[in-house]
Design an enzyme around this catalytic site. Structure first.
Site: not given
Length: 179
Positions: A17, A19
């Site tokens: 991922d 953020d």
């Protein structure tokens, strides 16, 4: 904590991922330009370690700020281009970046936790084996994404009982692979 150092080899794929894992998350907001992007501590060092240990590294990110009109695809590409330059300048890499810019309310969206971005990565690299893949994320949708594709999962943050493992940060996890 699993003994990842003895499990993971060059046959494995890492899904990440963005953020909250690679960069500081803007709470209730979006990174809309490079000036707002801030690498989390140790991430550039972690990316170098991962580049040596994994066959492929795939970034999978929900980016509905584009769908909301807060930034354009070009803005997002500019952020990712600058991010990639920084990572590569420190001997790291990401082999492919996959982002879902659709709104969560779009009934045909392919956002995490749906495994569509994993299947897209496998179309690009047909030898990806999800049973030899690791998803690292900081949200439940990341863990569910990994599970939905048949991957192992690591949660960044406090322990998450639905993940296979957890780590305080991407950097701390990378240290387990560099022993």
């Amino acid at each position: 904590m699993k003994d990842w150092n003895h499990i993971i080899n060059k046959d494995w794929t890492l899904f990440l991922d963005r953020d909250g894992v690679i960069n500081k998350r803007i709470m209730d907001g979006y990174v809309t330009r490079w000036e707002e992007f801030e690498f989390l501590p140790g991430v550039l060092d972690a990316m170098k370690v991962f580049s040596q240990r994994f066959k492929y590294i795939v970034l999978v990110s929900n980016q509905q700020g584009v769908g909301k009109g807060l930034m354009t695809e070009d803005d997002l590409d500019a952020v990712h281009d600058a991010m990639m330059q920084e990572i590569e300048s420190r001997e790291g890499r990401i082999d492919v970046l996959l982002c879902c810019t659709q709104l969560a309310s779009d009934p045909d969206n392919y956002r995490k936790p749906k495994p569509d971005m994993a299947f897209t990565a496998q179309e690009i690299f047909p030898d990806i084996d999800f049973s030899k893949s690791l998803m690292i994320g900081d949200g439940q949708s990341d863990i569910d994404f990994g599970r939905n594709a048949g991957m192992y999962t690591v949660f960044i943050g406090e322990e998450n009982p639905s993940a296979d493992d957890s780590s305080p940060s991407l950097y701390e996890f990378s240290k387990l692979l560099n022993q």
